[in-house]
Write a protein that holds these residues in place. Sequence first.
Motif, mmCIF file in Angstrom:
data_model
loop_
_atom_site.group_PDB
_atom_site.id
_atom_site.type_symbol
_atom_site.label_atom_id
_atom_site.label_comp_id
_atom_site.label_asym_id
_atom_site.label_seq_id
_atom_site.Cartn_x
_atom_site.Cartn_y
_atom_site.Cartn_z
ATOM 1 N N ARG A 11 3.564 16.158 -2.913
ATOM 2 C CA ARG A 11 3.174 15.567 -1.553
ATOM 3 C C ARG A 11 1.949 14.536 -1.506
ATOM 4 O O ARG A 11 1.587 14.414 -0.344
ATOM 5 N N THR A 13 -0.228 11.506 -1.129
ATOM 6 C CA THR A 13 0.423 10.141 -0.667
ATOM 7 C C THR A 13 -0.284 9.297 -1.744
ATOM 8 O O THR A 13 0.090 8.059 -2.156
ATOM 9 N N TRP A 16 2.081 9.161 -4.619
ATOM 10 C CA TRP A 16 3.197 8.570 -4.169
ATOM 11 C C TRP A 16 2.987 7.001 -4.194
ATOM 12 O O TRP A 16 4.011 6.211 -4.637
ATOM 13 N N TYR A 170 5.357 9.475 5.994
ATOM 14 C CA TYR A 170 5.556 10.794 5.674
ATOM 15 C C TYR A 170 4.635 11.520 6.014
ATOM 16 O O TYR A 170 5.174 12.739 6.492
ATOM 17 N N ARG A 174 5.134 15.001 8.712
ATOM 18 C CA ARG A 174 4.958 16.458 8.273
ATOM 19 C C ARG A 174 4.009 17.050 9.131
ATOM 20 O O ARG A 174 4.231 18.321 9.432
ATOM 21 N N GLU A 202 10.267 8.883 -3.748
ATOM 22 C CA GLU A 202 10.081 9.796 -2.729
ATOM 23 C C GLU A 202 9.607 11.212 -3.075
ATOM 24 O O GLU A 202 9.852 11.725 -4.250
#
Length: 209
Positions: A11, A13, A16, A170, A174, A202
């Motif tokens: 999770r 970022t 990511w 995202y 959340r 993702e």
Amino acid sequence: MAEVVLYDYWRSTASWRVRIGLHLAGIAFESRAVDLLHGDQRAAAHLARSPQGLVPVLDIDGTRLTQSLAMLDYLEATGRIALTPADPAQAARARAVALGIACDIHPVCNLRVVAHAVALSGRDETKAEWMRAFIRPGLEAIEAMLDAQGPFAMGNTLTLADLCIVPQLYNAARWGVQTDDLPRLTRVAAHCATLDAFQKAEARAPRTT
């Protein structure tokens, strides 16, 4: 070639962004989980990799890198990806968007910052309130910084800005932050969602056995 390893959290970022960059570059890599909720980032083994106790950490080309934007800069400097527009003004604008997310929105919404705010307030509800208080105004500002036309943040060219925008949206979802009334960000996210590198990167919860 030395093995490429990304120490990340699904999770995160920041992690990511780097996953997107590695997939754009077509670089095969091993993902090694650092569970932030369990405190893996504070373990001696991880602090030896990242003195700040953060993710991601990237082992590539026999070197170890920290900080997501520095990793993406490295991939570009070594010719694996191109995320900087040729026009200096557009390049500066793209960098400003990336920094606006990575250096303004992200740090204040870091898990350890929010945990401290919750501890000071003595209220679990503070976590969601805190996130919404900073994410929405930050994204409203980012919306105003994007090009009005084109599939990407900077018009027709994929840039560092896009790699920062998608994970941040995202995180907004959340925490229940409305973004569908921000048309430029919504447009960028919709287009990036069609691209293979973004799909592969993702956030996916690890499988439990």
